[in-house]
Design a protein around this motif. Structure first.
Motif, PDB file in Angstrom:
ATOM      1  N   LEU A 251       3.581  -9.136 -44.732  1.00 25.87           N
ATOM      2  CA  LEU A 251       3.588 -10.430 -44.043  1.00 25.87           C
ATOM      3  C   LEU A 251       3.118 -10.220 -42.613  1.00 25.87           C
ATOM      4  CD1 LEU A 251       7.061 -11.756 -45.230  1.00 25.87           C
ATOM      5  CD2 LEU A 251       4.848 -12.216 -46.242  1.00 25.87           C
ATOM      6  N   GLU A 252       2.193 -11.056 -42.163  1.00 31.28           N
ATOM      7  CA  GLU A 252       1.617 -10.927 -40.828  1.00 31.28           C
ATOM      8  C   GLU A 252       1.783 -12.242 -40.072  1.00 31.28           C
ATOM      9  OE1 GLU A 252      -2.841 -10.685 -40.136  1.00 31.28           O
ATOM     10  OE2 GLU A 252      -2.223  -8.591 -39.934  1.00 31.28           O
ATOM     11  N   CYS A 253       2.089 -12.150 -38.783  1.00 29.63           N
ATOM     12  CA  CYS A 253       2.289 -13.338 -37.953  1.00 29.63           C
ATOM     13  C   CYS A 253       0.981 -14.122 -37.841  1.00 29.63           C
ATOM     14  CB  CYS A 253       2.787 -12.932 -36.571  1.00 29.63           C
ATOM     15  SG  CYS A 253       3.091 -14.341 -35.485  1.00 29.63           S
ATOM     16  N   THR A 254       1.020 -15.402 -38.186  1.00 31.42           N
ATOM     17  CA  THR A 254      -0.193 -16.217 -38.147  1.00 31.42           C
ATOM     18  C   THR A 254      -0.565 -16.598 -36.720  1.00 31.42           C
ATOM     19  OG1 THR A 254       1.154 -18.185 -38.528  1.00 31.42           O
ATOM     20  CG2 THR A 254       0.154 -17.150 -40.453  1.00 31.42           C
ATOM     21  N   SER A 255       0.408 -16.703 -35.835  1.00 37.40           N
ATOM     22  CA  SER A 255       0.134 -17.066 -34.445  1.00 37.40           C
ATOM     23  C   SER A 255      -0.544 -15.926 -33.699  1.00 37.40           C
ATOM     24  CB  SER A 255       1.432 -17.453 -33.748  1.00 37.40           C
ATOM     25  OG  SER A 255       1.193 -17.760 -32.397  1.00 37.40           O
ATOM     26  N   CYS A 256      -0.094 -14.703 -33.899  1.00 36.58           N
ATOM     27  CA  CYS A 256      -0.689 -13.538 -33.229  1.00 36.58           C
ATOM     28  C   CYS A 256      -2.128 -13.320 -33.681  1.00 36.58           C
ATOM     29  CB  CYS A 256       0.117 -12.281 -33.523  1.00 36.58           C
ATOM     30  SG  CYS A 256       1.730 -12.233 -32.741  1.00 36.58           S
ATOM     31  N   VAL A 257      -2.403 -13.555 -34.954  1.00 36.05           N
ATOM     32  CA  VAL A 257      -3.747 -13.345 -35.477  1.00 36.05           C
ATOM     33  C   VAL A 257      -4.712 -14.328 -34.834  1.00 36.05           C
ATOM     34  CG1 VAL A 257      -5.167 -13.439 -37.554  1.00 36.05           C
ATOM     35  CG2 VAL A 257      -2.907 -12.413 -37.648  1.00 36.05           C
ATOM     36  N   ARG A 258      -4.292 -15.577 -34.681  1.00 36.88           N
ATOM     37  CA  ARG A 258      -5.163 -16.590 -34.067  1.00 36.88           C
ATOM     38  C   ARG A 258      -5.355 -16.324 -32.581  1.00 36.88           C
ATOM     39  NH1 ARG A 258      -2.251 -21.528 -34.945  1.00 36.88           N
ATOM     40  NH2 ARG A 258      -0.977 -20.588 -36.512  1.00 36.88           N
ATOM     41  N   ASN A 259      -4.301 -15.923 -31.867  1.00 35.98           N
ATOM     42  CA  ASN A 259      -4.382 -15.727 -30.425  1.00 35.98           C
ATOM     43  C   ASN A 259      -5.052 -14.416 -30.028  1.00 35.98           C
ATOM     44  OD1 ASN A 259      -3.121 -18.139 -30.051  1.00 35.98           O
ATOM     45  ND2 ASN A 259      -1.090 -17.268 -29.795  1.00 35.98           N
ATOM     46  N   SER A 260      -5.098 -13.444 -30.928  1.00 28.60           N
ATOM     47  CA  SER A 260      -5.668 -12.149 -30.563  1.00 28.60           C
ATOM     48  C   SER A 260      -7.181 -12.217 -30.403  1.00 28.60           C
ATOM     49  CB  SER A 260      -5.306 -11.094 -31.605  1.00 28.60           C
ATOM     50  OG  SER A 260      -5.956 -11.366 -32.827  1.00 28.60           O
ATOM     51  N   VAL A 261      -7.819 -13.269 -30.901  1.00 31.57           N
ATOM     52  CA  VAL A 261      -9.272 -13.416 -30.741  1.00 31.57           C
ATOM     53  C   VAL A 261      -9.602 -13.732 -29.284  1.00 31.57           C
ATOM     54  CG1 VAL A 261     -11.265 -14.783 -31.432  1.00 31.57           C
ATOM     55  CG2 VAL A 261      -9.553 -14.158 -33.120  1.00 31.57           C
ATOM     56  N   ASN A 262      -8.798 -14.585 -28.658  1.00 30.35           N
ATOM     57  CA  ASN A 262      -9.077 -15.027 -27.290  1.00 30.35           C
ATOM     58  C   ASN A 262      -8.497 -14.087 -26.233  1.00 30.35           C
ATOM     59  OD1 ASN A 262     -10.251 -17.255 -28.479  1.00 30.35           O
ATOM     60  ND2 ASN A 262      -8.378 -18.465 -28.369  1.00 30.35           N
ATOM     61  N   LYS A 263      -7.319 -13.519 -26.470  1.00 31.67           N
ATOM     62  CA  LYS A 263      -6.617 -12.717 -25.467  1.00 31.67           C
ATOM     63  C   LYS A 263      -6.744 -11.234 -25.796  1.00 31.67           C
ATOM     64  CE  LYS A 263      -3.127 -16.264 -24.809  1.00 31.67           C
ATOM     65  NZ  LYS A 263      -1.709 -16.579 -24.909  1.00 31.67           N
ATOM     66  N   VAL A 264      -6.332 -10.423 -24.856  1.00 32.59           N
ATOM     67  CA  VAL A 264      -6.253  -8.994 -25.106  1.00 32.59           C
ATOM     68  C   VAL A 264      -5.106  -8.776 -26.092  1.00 32.59           C
ATOM     69  CG1 VAL A 264      -5.811  -6.744 -24.082  1.00 32.59           C
ATOM     70  CG2 VAL A 264      -7.127  -8.450 -22.821  1.00 32.59           C
ATOM     71  N   SER A 265      -5.380  -8.089 -27.170  1.00 33.42           N
ATOM     72  CA  SER A 265      -4.396  -7.932 -28.238  1.00 33.42           C
ATOM     73  C   SER A 265      -3.247  -7.041 -27.796  1.00 33.42           C
ATOM     74  CB  SER A 265      -5.071  -7.345 -29.472  1.00 33.42           C
ATOM     75  OG  SER A 265      -4.124  -7.191 -30.494  1.00 33.42           O
ATOM     76  N   ARG A 266      -2.022  -7.596 -27.774  1.00 25.31           N
ATOM     77  CA  ARG A 266      -0.831  -6.813 -27.484  1.00 25.31           C
ATOM     78  C   ARG A 266      -0.306  -6.199 -28.765  1.00 25.31           C
ATOM     79  NH1 ARG A 266       3.198 -10.735 -24.755  1.00 25.31           N
ATOM     80  NH2 ARG A 266       2.647 -11.824 -26.634  1.00 25.31           N
ATOM     81  N   GLY A 267      -0.678  -6.764 -29.895  1.00 28.06           N
ATOM     82  CA  GLY A 267      -0.217  -6.268 -31.181  1.00 28.06           C
ATOM     83  C   GLY A 267      -0.049  -7.414 -32.150  1.00 28.06           C
ATOM     84  N   ILE A 268       0.125  -7.073 -33.408  1.00 29.73           N
ATOM     85  CA  ILE A 268       0.326  -8.072 -34.448  1.00 29.73           C
ATOM     86  C   ILE A 268       1.589  -7.696 -35.201  1.00 29.73           C
ATOM     87  CG2 ILE A 268      -0.602  -9.075 -36.559  1.00 29.73           C
ATOM     88  CD1 ILE A 268      -3.381  -8.539 -35.441  1.00 29.73           C
ATOM     89  N   SER A 269       2.501  -8.647 -35.324  1.00 24.20           N
ATOM     90  CA  SER A 269       3.766  -8.410 -36.009  1.00 24.20           C
ATOM     91  C   SER A 269       3.541  -8.395 -37.516  1.00 24.20           C
ATOM     92  CB  SER A 269       4.756  -9.513 -35.644  1.00 24.20           C
ATOM     93  OG  SER A 269       5.926  -9.388 -36.397  1.00 24.20           O
ATOM     94  N   ARG A 270       4.038  -7.347 -38.171  1.00 21.41           N
ATOM     95  CA  ARG A 270       3.918  -7.236 -39.620  1.00 21.41           C
ATOM     96  C   ARG A 270       5.251  -6.818 -40.220  1.00 21.41           C
ATOM     97  NH1 ARG A 270      -1.941  -4.348 -40.229  1.00 21.41           N
ATOM     98  NH2 ARG A 270      -3.139  -6.247 -39.960  1.00 21.41           N
ATOM     99  N   TYR A 271       5.583  -7.402 -41.364  1.00 24.04           N
ATOM    100  CA  TYR A 271       6.778  -7.061 -42.124  1.00 24.04           C
ATOM    101  C   TYR A 271       6.360  -6.659 -43.526  1.00 24.04           C
ATOM    102  CZ  TYR A 271       9.902  -9.167 -38.660  1.00 24.04           C
ATOM    103  OH  TYR A 271      10.592  -9.455 -37.521  1.00 24.04           O
ATOM    104  N   ILE A 272       7.099  -5.738 -44.141  1.00 24.31           N
ATOM    105  CA  ILE A 272       6.866  -5.348 -45.526  1.00 24.31           C
ATOM    106  C   ILE A 272       8.048  -5.827 -46.345  1.00 24.31           C
ATOM    107  CG2 ILE A 272       6.588  -3.423 -47.116  1.00 24.31           C
ATOM    108  CD1 ILE A 272       5.371  -1.851 -44.807  1.00 24.31           C
ATOM    109  N   THR A 273       7.760  -6.522 -47.448  1.00 27.73           N
ATOM    110  CA  THR A 273       8.810  -7.039 -48.319  1.00 27.73           C
ATOM    111  C   THR A 273       8.309  -7.021 -49.755  1.00 27.73           C
ATOM    112  OG1 THR A 273      10.344  -8.877 -48.656  1.00 27.73           O
ATOM    113  CG2 THR A 273       8.092  -9.452 -48.073  1.00 27.73           C
TER     114      THR A 273
END
Length: 66
Positions: free
Chosen positions: A13-35
């Motif tokens: 599972l990946e955060c949908t907000s971080c993926v969209r915002n990482s295109v415009n801003k410097v990527s701080r990271g993307i939150s991911r969970y395994i389930t």
């Protein structure tokens, strides 16, 4: 004996907000969970509200392909 396809599969599972915002801003990271999910009960893509440490709030995390 061969098992065939497993009913319970591991998904990421990946955060949908971080993926969209990482295109415009410097990527701080993307939150991911395994389930895990049951393939028979939930054939669609899984979406859960989980805490994102990069957004500092609960956001929708969607299933991604491996």
């Amino acid at each position: 004996m061969a098992k065939g396809k497993d009913v319970r599969v591991t998904v990421i599972l990946e955060c949908t907000s971080c993926v969209r915002n990482s295109v415009n801003k410097v990527s701080r990271g993307i939150s991911r969970y395994i389930t895990q999910k049951n393939r028979h009960n939930t054939p669609n893509r899984l979406e859960l509200r989980k805490f994102c440490p990069y957004c500092y709030k609960h956001m929708i995390h969607g299933e991604i392909k491996k």
